[in-house]
Design an enzyme around this catalytic site. Structure first.
Site, mmCIF file in Angstrom:
data_model
loop_
_atom_site.group_PDB
_atom_site.id
_atom_site.type_symbol
_atom_site.label_atom_id
_atom_site.label_comp_id
_atom_site.label_asym_id
_atom_site.label_seq_id
_atom_site.Cartn_x
_atom_site.Cartn_y
_atom_site.Cartn_z
ATOM 1 N N THR A 167 -10.581 -50.470 -24.045
ATOM 2 C CA THR A 167 -11.436 -51.259 -24.938
ATOM 3 C C THR A 167 -11.480 -52.723 -24.523
ATOM 4 O O THR A 167 -10.547 -53.234 -23.895
ATOM 5 C CB THR A 167 -10.895 -51.148 -26.377
ATOM 6 O OG1 THR A 167 -11.576 -52.075 -27.205
ATOM 7 C CG2 THR A 167 -9.402 -51.460 -26.439
ATOM 8 N N ASP A 168 -12.549 -53.394 -24.924
ATOM 9 C CA ASP A 168 -12.657 -54.838 -24.650
ATOM 10 C C ASP A 168 -11.667 -55.640 -25.494
ATOM 11 O O ASP A 168 -11.429 -56.825 -25.229
ATOM 12 C CB ASP A 168 -14.089 -55.336 -24.890
ATOM 13 C CG ASP A 168 -14.598 -55.106 -26.310
ATOM 14 O OD1 ASP A 168 -13.870 -54.506 -27.136
ATOM 15 O OD2 ASP A 168 -15.747 -55.514 -26.593
ATOM 16 N N GLU A 169 -11.073 -54.994 -26.514
ATOM 17 C CA GLU A 169 -10.161 -55.735 -27.400
ATOM 18 C C GLU A 169 -8.884 -56.172 -26.689
ATOM 19 O O GLU A 169 -8.143 -56.994 -27.229
ATOM 20 C CB GLU A 169 -9.805 -54.887 -28.616
ATOM 21 C CG GLU A 169 -10.999 -54.583 -29.468
ATOM 22 C CD GLU A 169 -10.614 -54.105 -30.858
ATOM 23 O OE1 GLU A 169 -9.451 -54.262 -31.238
ATOM 24 O OE2 GLU A 169 -11.498 -53.588 -31.536
ATOM 25 N N TYR A 210 -3.193 -52.246 -32.552
ATOM 26 C CA TYR A 210 -4.065 -51.320 -31.806
ATOM 27 C C TYR A 210 -4.394 -51.884 -30.416
ATOM 28 O O TYR A 210 -4.171 -51.215 -29.394
ATOM 29 C CB TYR A 210 -5.361 -51.048 -32.586
ATOM 30 C CG TYR A 210 -6.470 -50.495 -31.719
ATOM 31 C CD1 TYR A 210 -6.358 -49.228 -31.140
ATOM 32 C CD2 TYR A 210 -7.617 -51.248 -31.448
ATOM 33 C CE1 TYR A 210 -7.364 -48.725 -30.322
ATOM 34 C CE2 TYR A 210 -8.624 -50.747 -30.638
ATOM 35 C CZ TYR A 210 -8.501 -49.489 -30.073
ATOM 36 O OH TYR A 210 -9.494 -48.999 -29.257
ATOM 37 N N LYS A 229 -3.405 -50.580 -26.589
ATOM 38 C CA LYS A 229 -4.372 -50.241 -25.527
ATOM 39 C C LYS A 229 -4.111 -51.106 -24.284
ATOM 40 O O LYS A 229 -4.215 -50.627 -23.146
ATOM 41 C CB LYS A 229 -5.811 -50.440 -26.018
ATOM 42 C CG LYS A 229 -6.261 -49.473 -27.097
ATOM 43 C CD LYS A 229 -6.298 -48.021 -26.640
ATOM 44 C CE LYS A 229 -7.400 -47.731 -25.649
ATOM 45 N NZ LYS A 229 -7.485 -46.263 -25.348
HETATM 46 P P1 NAD Z 1 -11.604 -41.600 -32.474
HETATM 47 O O1 NAD Z 1 -10.534 -42.146 -33.341
HETATM 48 O O2 NAD Z 1 -12.910 -41.255 -33.080
HETATM 49 O O3 NAD Z 1 -11.078 -40.309 -31.711
HETATM 50 C C1 NAD Z 1 -9.798 -40.243 -31.138
HETATM 51 C C2 NAD Z 1 -9.457 -38.778 -30.911
HETATM 52 O O4 NAD Z 1 -8.182 -38.722 -30.280
HETATM 53 C C3 NAD Z 1 -9.345 -37.966 -32.205
HETATM 54 O O5 NAD Z 1 -10.047 -36.754 -32.074
HETATM 55 C C4 NAD Z 1 -7.861 -37.725 -32.359
HETATM 56 O O6 NAD Z 1 -7.546 -36.504 -33.005
HETATM 57 C C5 NAD Z 1 -7.421 -37.705 -30.904
HETATM 58 N N1 NAD Z 1 -6.000 -38.011 -30.769
HETATM 59 C C6 NAD Z 1 -5.282 -38.976 -31.404
HETATM 60 N N2 NAD Z 1 -3.992 -38.917 -31.036
HETATM 61 C C7 NAD Z 1 -3.902 -37.907 -30.133
HETATM 62 C C8 NAD Z 1 -2.840 -37.361 -29.381
HETATM 63 N N3 NAD Z 1 -1.598 -37.832 -29.473
HETATM 64 N N4 NAD Z 1 -3.113 -36.325 -28.538
HETATM 65 C C9 NAD Z 1 -4.362 -35.828 -28.433
HETATM 66 N N5 NAD Z 1 -5.387 -36.289 -29.145
HETATM 67 C C10 NAD Z 1 -5.167 -37.323 -29.978
HETATM 68 O O7 NAD Z 1 -11.778 -42.654 -31.309
HETATM 69 P P2 NAD Z 1 -13.061 -43.085 -30.484
HETATM 70 O O8 NAD Z 1 -13.771 -44.170 -31.189
HETATM 71 O O9 NAD Z 1 -13.798 -41.874 -30.069
HETATM 72 O O10 NAD Z 1 -12.351 -43.747 -29.212
HETATM 73 C C11 NAD Z 1 -12.048 -42.963 -28.065
HETATM 74 C C12 NAD Z 1 -11.443 -43.875 -27.009
HETATM 75 O O11 NAD Z 1 -12.359 -44.904 -26.690
HETATM 76 C C13 NAD Z 1 -10.161 -44.565 -27.453
HETATM 77 O O12 NAD Z 1 -9.290 -44.616 -26.364
HETATM 78 C C14 NAD Z 1 -10.610 -45.970 -27.818
HETATM 79 O O13 NAD Z 1 -9.571 -46.900 -27.636
HETATM 80 C C15 NAD Z 1 -11.728 -46.179 -26.831
HETATM 81 N N6 NAD Z 1 -12.788 -47.112 -27.238
HETATM 82 C C16 NAD Z 1 -13.423 -46.952 -28.428
HETATM 83 C C17 NAD Z 1 -14.472 -47.810 -28.748
HETATM 84 C C18 NAD Z 1 -15.241 -47.666 -30.038
HETATM 85 O O14 NAD Z 1 -16.077 -48.516 -30.332
HETATM 86 N N7 NAD Z 1 -15.039 -46.625 -30.811
HETATM 87 C C19 NAD Z 1 -14.849 -48.817 -27.855
HETATM 88 C C20 NAD Z 1 -14.149 -48.941 -26.652
HETATM 89 C C21 NAD Z 1 -13.126 -48.075 -26.338
HETATM 90 O O1 DAU Z 2 -14.440 -53.354 -29.346
HETATM 91 C C1 DAU Z 2 -14.082 -52.009 -29.218
HETATM 92 C C2 DAU Z 2 -13.381 -51.564 -30.463
HETATM 93 O O2 DAU Z 2 -14.366 -51.427 -31.477
HETATM 94 C C3 DAU Z 2 -12.634 -50.239 -30.277
HETATM 95 O O3 DAU Z 2 -11.600 -50.432 -29.359
HETATM 96 C C4 DAU Z 2 -12.062 -49.754 -31.603
HETATM 97 O O4 DAU Z 2 -11.448 -48.496 -31.433
HETATM 98 C C5 DAU Z 2 -13.195 -49.644 -32.590
HETATM 99 O O5 DAU Z 2 -12.696 -49.247 -33.853
HETATM 100 C C6 DAU Z 2 -13.912 -50.971 -32.715
HETATM 101 O O6 DAU Z 2 -13.025 -51.955 -33.310
HETATM 102 P P1 DAU Z 2 -13.549 -52.956 -34.439
HETATM 103 O O7 DAU Z 2 -12.386 -53.406 -35.215
HETATM 104 O O8 DAU Z 2 -14.443 -53.977 -33.848
HETATM 105 O O9 DAU Z 2 -14.476 -51.911 -35.267
HETATM 106 P P2 DAU Z 2 -14.693 -51.675 -36.835
HETATM 107 O O10 DAU Z 2 -15.789 -50.677 -36.945
HETATM 108 O O11 DAU Z 2 -13.448 -51.392 -37.548
HETATM 109 O O12 DAU Z 2 -15.223 -53.081 -37.336
HETATM 110 C C7 DAU Z 2 -16.352 -53.710 -36.748
HETATM 111 C C8 DAU Z 2 -16.536 -55.056 -37.413
HETATM 112 O O13 DAU Z 2 -16.966 -54.839 -38.760
HETATM 113 C C9 DAU Z 2 -15.273 -55.862 -37.503
HETATM 114 O O14 DAU Z 2 -15.598 -57.234 -37.304
HETATM 115 C C10 DAU Z 2 -14.776 -55.630 -38.915
HETATM 116 C C11 DAU Z 2 -16.053 -55.442 -39.690
HETATM 117 N N1 DAU Z 2 -16.003 -54.541 -40.865
HETATM 118 C C12 DAU Z 2 -15.429 -53.310 -40.702
HETATM 119 C C13 DAU Z 2 -15.397 -52.415 -41.750
HETATM 120 C C14 DAU Z 2 -14.772 -51.057 -41.605
HETATM 121 C C15 DAU Z 2 -16.596 -54.897 -42.049
HETATM 122 O O15 DAU Z 2 -17.150 -56.009 -42.181
HETATM 123 N N2 DAU Z 2 -16.593 -54.007 -43.068
HETATM 124 C C16 DAU Z 2 -16.019 -52.779 -42.978
HETATM 125 O O16 DAU Z 2 -16.052 -52.032 -43.957
#
Ligand code: NAD
Ligand code: DAU
Length: 507
Positions: free
Chosen positions: A294-296, A321, A325
């Site tokens: 992730t970019d975080e 988190y 990562k």
């Molecule tokens: P998600 O939470 O929707 O899905 C994660 C999945 O991993 C779930 O199905 C969960 O059951 C599984 N999991 C958790 N622990 C596990 C374990 N110990 N063994 C096997 N499976 C396990 O997450 P997502 O949003 O789909 O993110 C997927 C990947 O992409 C993550 O690595 C996250 O850091 C990265 N990522 C997410 C975002 C985003 O915006 N969602 C952006 C950049 C990177």
């Molecule tokens: O940047 C990549 C990341 O993006 C991933 O690595 C994470 O797994 C993914 O969850 C996401 O992280 P964020 O914390 O940015 O996503 P989230 O959807 O939780 O929140 C997005 C923005 O919205 C953040 O600034 C918080 C805000 N927010 C979130 C929730 C749930 C609200 O204002 N209201 C809300 O109810």
């Protein structure tokens, strides 16, 4: 049908092409000898000719053992591509082509490693094929050697009643590639699996997912891939799955910042230890790994500046988190440098699209509105995220898997910077709500201000570009998806909101 033979007299071996019915590799024929007229992507043709080149070169030079193995892999791939070509043109030849793929055989004296690999490969297939019902218990019962006991309470260990029927989709060894997708029942992983099955029928997929609260098995309904319930922190499960595969794509993680502020420990376990377990397995079996990050990991940027993250930006994570990562990325780099593991990393910005858990910002607001509730904005809503459609992310992952340089990191982003307030305004507009029809709630502790990705390396070196760069249009499609798929999200909605209510109610 093609058969590749190596002389059984040890290295240097000789490669022959035994072609009993075809005229040459580039001209696939039916069993009766009639010519097939394949619809030919130029790339497949080029690969096919490479088989003859390799054979001729091998005959001239002879090969040392390691080269033989490498050439074998190339030959297997090239022949697989030709068979794919045949299948595209003549689907009814599927069983014959599949048989041919399985008959590709390498025999070599002296170093028996290829045969050992093949046996291991077959064993892996047997384990998977016999798993009409799969969970980690069955997987381990089937495995040879020591059983590694998972820690009590480890993800996926608490529900012995869980059972999964599996089916296989066309493809398989010899056709192209067998990948293990970790976290494939989560948001991005499920979209990756669905898109891969739809666009790459020659890729075989095994999903492993611990089915934490964040997973939704129904995201894979009708897809027909092999599914194993298990944790990436479980070395025995991971080893068994990695051994027969060609590559691992690691999506599995604990992913929600808010949860990591309440209880960091599962994040450290899955994101750090789980990645180490995967690295150990891909190292042992010499398999390719792509690690999704992730970019975080870079922390945050000031609001209102042109500054963006690049591959050179120092790591400065803010939350448990993002720190976990960041640790996982460091582990991947350490295993590449210290042990020569064949891995790449990508750091992507915020994804949106179908199948995203209702705890996350965009689905939470959409499903609040669809449930008759008001959206909830943290603080003043000034924080900026850089949004990308999940399909664009996953296309970039494939570009890196196929064309990325081992050891390299690629940043993925689609120039989608929007403040949370702007995103919410678009959601309210798409759902016909008034612009002020939302609540503000207490801000997230340590809330990162702004993320922004400079993805020029990925675009320049691998030729990737986002196909869904119109964020407003993608958001409208996402609203429609949640409107049309209530059965997917409704069961988890009340529980998620109850947890948020506890957190967001000022004391
Ligand atoms: P998600 O939470 O929707 O899905 C994660 C999945 O991993 C779930 O199905 C969960 O059951 C599984 N999991 C958790 N622990 C596990 C374990 N110990 N063994 C096997 N499976 C396990 O997450 P997502 O949003 O789909 O993110 C997927 C990947 O992409 C993550 O690595 C996250 O850091 C990265 N990522 C997410 C975002 C985003 O915006 N969602 C952006 C950049 C990177
Ligand atoms: O940047 C990549 C990341 O993006 C991933 O690595 C994470 O797994 C993914 O969850 C996401 O992280 P964020 O914390 O940015 O996503 P989230 O959807 O939780 O929140 C997005 C923005 O919205 C953040 O600034 C918080 C805000 N927010 C979130 C929730 C749930 C609200 O204002 N209201 C809300 O109810």
């Amino acid at each position: 049908m093609f058969r590749l033979l190596l002389e059984p007299d040890g290295a240097p071996g000789t490669v022959e092409l035994d072609d009993p019915v075809g005229t040459r590799v580039g001209d696939p024929v039916r069993e009766d000898g009639a010519a097939v007229d394949p619809v030919e992507p130029a790339q497949l043709r080029a690969q096919a000719r490479a088989v003859e080149d390799v054979v001729a070169q091998d005959e001239r030079d002879g090969l040392v053992p390691d080269e033989v193995r490498a050439e074998h892999e190339r030959l297997r791939e090239a022949v697989g591509l030709v068979l794919h070509d045949v299948l595209q043109a003549e689907p009814e030849l599927g069983p014959v082509a599949q048989q041919a793929a399985e008959l590709i055989d390498v025999r070599r004296g002296g170093d028996d490693q290829d045969l050992a690999d093949a046996r291991e490969h077959q064993r892996g297939q047997r384990v998977v094929d016999h798993r009409l019902v799969v969970d980690r218990e069955e997987l381990l019962t089937d495995a040879d050697g020591d059983r590694v006991q998972p820690a009590p309470g480890a993800p996926g260990q608490d529900d012995p009643s869980h059972r999964h029927t599996i089916t296989s989709h066309p493809g398989g060894y010899g056709m192209h590639m067998h990948i293990v997708v970790t976290g494939g029942a989560g948001f991005i992983g499920a979209n990756f699996v669905r898109r891969t099955v739809a666009t790459r029928p020659d890729v075989r997929i095994t999903v492993v997912d611990a089915l934490t609260y964040a997973a939704n098995e129904s995201s894979l309904d009708g897809v027909g891939v092999e599914f194993v319930k298990g944790s990436i922190t479980d070395p025995a499960v991971v080893d068994e799955l990695v051994a027969p595969a060609d590559a691992v794509v690691n999506f599995a993680a604990d992913t929600h910042n808010d949860n990591s502020l309440t209880d960091p420990w599962p994040f450290l376990d899955t994101n750090i230890r789980g990645t180490a377990v995967l690295l150990d397995a891909v190292r042992r079996h010499e398999k390719r790994l792509h690690h999704i990050s992730t970019d975080e990991v870079f922390g945050d940027l000031p609001l209102g500046t042109p500054e963006r993250f690049t591959e050179e930006t120092p790591y400065r994570p803010s939350s448990p988190y993002s720190a976990s990562k960041a640790s996982s990325d460091h582990l991947v780099r350490a295993w590449v440098r210290s042990f020569g593991v064949q891995a790449t990393i990508s750091n992507c910005s915020n994804n949106y699209g179908p199948y995203q858990h209702v705890e996350k910002f965009i689905p939470r607001q959409i499903t609040n509105i669809l449930s008759g509730e008001r959206p909830k904005l943290y603080g003043a809503g000034a924080n900026v995220r850089d949004w990308i459609h999940v399909d664009d992310h996953n296309d970039a992952v494939w570009a890196i898997l196929e064309r990325g340089t081992i050891g390299e990191t690629y940043l993925i982003g689609a120039d989608g910077e929007r403040s949370n307030r702007e995103v919410l305004a678009l959601i309210l507009e798409a759902t016909g709500r008034a612009p002020d029809d939302f609540d503000t709630v207490p801000d997230r502790a340590g809330h990162d201000l702004r993320y922004a990705i400079d993805s020029s390396k990925l675009r320049r070196e691998l030729g990737w570009a986002p196909a869904r760069a119109d964020f407003a249009a993608g958001l409208r499609d996402t609203v429609d998806w949640y409107r049309e798929n209530r059965a997917w999200w409704e069961p988890g909605k009340a529980g998620t909101e109850a947890a948020y209510a506890r957190r967001e109610t000022p004391r």
